[in-house]
Design an enzyme around this catalytic site. Sequence first.
Site, short mmCIF file in Angstrom:
data_model
loop_
_atom_site.label_atom_id
_atom_site.label_comp_id
_atom_site.label_asym_id
_atom_site.label_seq_id
_atom_site.Cartn_x
_atom_site.Cartn_y
_atom_site.Cartn_z
N ASP A 97 -13.37 6.49 107.20
CA ASP A 97 -13.21 7.10 105.87
C ASP A 97 -12.57 6.27 104.90
OD1 ASP A 97 -13.06 9.24 103.91
OD2 ASP A 97 -12.54 10.61 105.58
N ASP A 198 -14.88 8.44 100.13
CA ASP A 198 -14.18 9.91 99.54
C ASP A 198 -14.72 9.79 97.94
OD1 ASP A 198 -11.81 11.53 100.03
OD2 ASP A 198 -11.01 10.47 98.35
N GLU A 240 -18.91 11.20 99.46
CA GLU A 240 -18.52 12.73 99.11
C GLU A 240 -18.71 12.81 97.45
OE1 GLU A 240 -14.64 15.59 99.16
OE2 GLU A 240 -14.38 13.54 98.55
N HIS A 314 -12.33 18.79 106.82
CA HIS A 314 -10.89 18.82 106.59
C HIS A 314 -10.60 19.45 105.50
CE1 HIS A 314 -11.80 15.54 104.46
NE2 HIS A 314 -10.81 15.40 104.17
N ASP A 315 -11.27 19.65 104.61
CA ASP A 315 -10.83 20.28 103.31
C ASP A 315 -11.32 22.01 103.18
OD1 ASP A 315 -9.84 17.87 102.09
OD2 ASP A 315 -11.67 17.54 101.41
O1 TEU Z 1 -11.42 15.53 98.50
C1 TEU Z 1 -12.01 15.43 97.29
C2 TEU Z 1 -12.19 16.50 96.60
O2 TEU Z 1 -12.48 16.91 95.39
C3 TEU Z 1 -12.04 18.04 97.28
O3 TEU Z 1 -12.50 17.92 98.46
C4 TEU Z 1 -10.76 18.50 97.34
O4 TEU Z 1 -9.80 17.59 97.70
C5 TEU Z 1 -10.46 19.80 97.67
O5 TEU Z 1 -11.47 20.61 97.42
C6 TEU Z 1 -9.17 20.49 97.07
O6 TEU Z 1 -9.27 21.86 97.24
C7 TEU Z 1 -11.26 14.19 99.05
C8 TEU Z 1 -10.63 14.51 100.62
O7 TEU Z 1 -11.62 14.85 101.22
C9 TEU Z 1 -9.22 15.24 100.41
O8 TEU Z 1 -8.79 15.28 101.65
C10 TEU Z 1 -8.31 14.37 99.53
O9 TEU Z 1 -7.15 15.31 99.53
C11 TEU Z 1 -8.92 14.19 98.41
O10 TEU Z 1 -10.09 13.51 98.48
C12 TEU Z 1 -7.98 13.13 97.68
O11 TEU Z 1 -8.32 11.85 98.17
#
Ligand code: TEU
Length: 541
Positions: A97, A198, A240, A314-315
């Site tokens: 990542d 990311d 992403e 994971h989100d």
């Molecule tokens: O996530 C980015 C993002 O815009 C979303 O997934 C957001 O974190 C989530 O919907 C909040 O509800 C990425 C990563 O996957 C996430 O774990 C990180 O927290 C975020 O970037 C910041 O690096």
Amino acid sequence: MSRWYESSTVYQIYPMSFKDTTGNGIGDIKGIIEKLPYLESLGVDILWLSPLYVSPMDDNGYDIEDYEAINPLFGTMDDFKMLLHQAHARKMKIIMDLVINHTSDEHVYFKQARLAKNNPYHDYYIWRDPVNGGPPNDQQSVFSGPAWTFDERTQQYYFHLFSTRQPDLNWDNPKLKAALYAMINRWLDLGIDGFRLDVIDLIGKDVDAKRLGCGPYLDERLNELYERCFKDKGLFIVGETPTFGIEEANRFTALKRPILDMVFHFQHVGLDERPGEGKWALKPLDPEALKTVLFKWQLGLQEDGWNSLYWSNHDQPRAVSRFGCESTYREQSAKMLAGVLHGMRGTPFIYQGEELGLTNSKMTNLEDYRDLETLNVYKELKSKGWDEATIMEAIKAKSRDNVRTPMPWSSQPYSGFSTVKPWLKTHPKYQEINVEEALSDTQSVWYFYRDLIALRKKEAALARGRFEVLSSAPQVIAYTRTEGLETITVIGNLTHQAQPSISVKGTMLLTNYKPNARAKMLRPYEIKIIKTTGEDAYGNH
Ligand code: TEU
């Protein structure tokens, strides 16, 4: 030309919660190594590891302090090299990542940057002078509160779209870009197979114009990143990109110039929120809307682009809790969702535990939550006057901690994840839903996933076949994939009610009930995957 990964399946590992071998309650690299045979038996080809870098863990590693060192919580660089070596020996690839939209506020770049305006690193981040004694604009951050934080020493505001401890990097600065490219290339020289980038859609932003996702400089910056780091290396690069639509996805994943091999769009994971009100404003999922979004992306990327296929990560909440039925039809609906996703054109992603049909952990006490987004939003919603019950209902449905509980390996204490109390509570249903249990029952969700992964390798129509919509009842999803004389038909009931089926001639490859290809009705969450060779599947003349 084709894509080498068209028959591959990706498995996402959240290292903190995968397997603890040191007895500190946090997963580690040795734990991943220990479970490689497990992953191999499932049949996955590519492992995506959530961040392993040195980090203060304010956002569980998505706040990087040192891009070039392994977080001692997870092990050492030697452990990482061993993992890479052993994964490769088992013919599995490893992608890391990579968070290059922002760093941790503890990264040496930021520590230097905030020392003085004339520090050589100051311009690695985005700073603005106060305007009328306040921030330059009213941009809000994703993790509650303003995206601008005032820094006493420099008397300037710095920009952070996520937490105050995740300052955004300044992609306008050639020195910063050169440093990032060199760092990326060192990881590639080490032998890793690619990256998950990311929020990469944010690097083209113009903060003054408040154009963040798909910003004015995105094409130029992604092109340069590709030229300088990724081009012609046979890597696996997934972006992403929460703000991408089909047009952008096509532009960046086109086979003739795949700047990104595929992207994660967010359209299907926004369907259970009230439009414009954000992720905590719950709305029941409409299966027809889900089908519409999935079809739109399948058809939209068919000619030139490539899809990533995912339900969760994971989100995002657990697939079965969100799109299926976690109570009465847990196993049936988990299999149906798996089949519908893995049948489509693109590369499927499995998030750890999804192969068990694991549900949201739905912790009831706020004290048990660890995710900063959840803890911040609780306060924010309270201050907006939401009542306690509504807030907790939203958190139980949407908190990222739902999917971050330790992987349930067995019914042993702490679900076989660790010998001590883990950093986040074990899943409340681990005695019923765990790997040991799943492996002992050939009808389990796990074997369904294993069969789907194998099917994609065996059936060219699944790997690269043309996608076509099959007309069906509104709450039934039906489509075909065709390659040469072979057609694979996927029919899935998205609901807990019986629904009209479609009669198909052929061989049943996979189903979640006693096979009956020609039955007039589909049972709750029934899925059928049927193969037809060299004849008309639907009895037309
Ligand atoms: O996530 C980015 C993002 O815009 C979303 O997934 C957001 O974190 C989530 O919907 C909040 O509800 C990425 C990563 O996957 C996430 O774990 C990180 O927290 C975020 O970037 C910041 O690096």
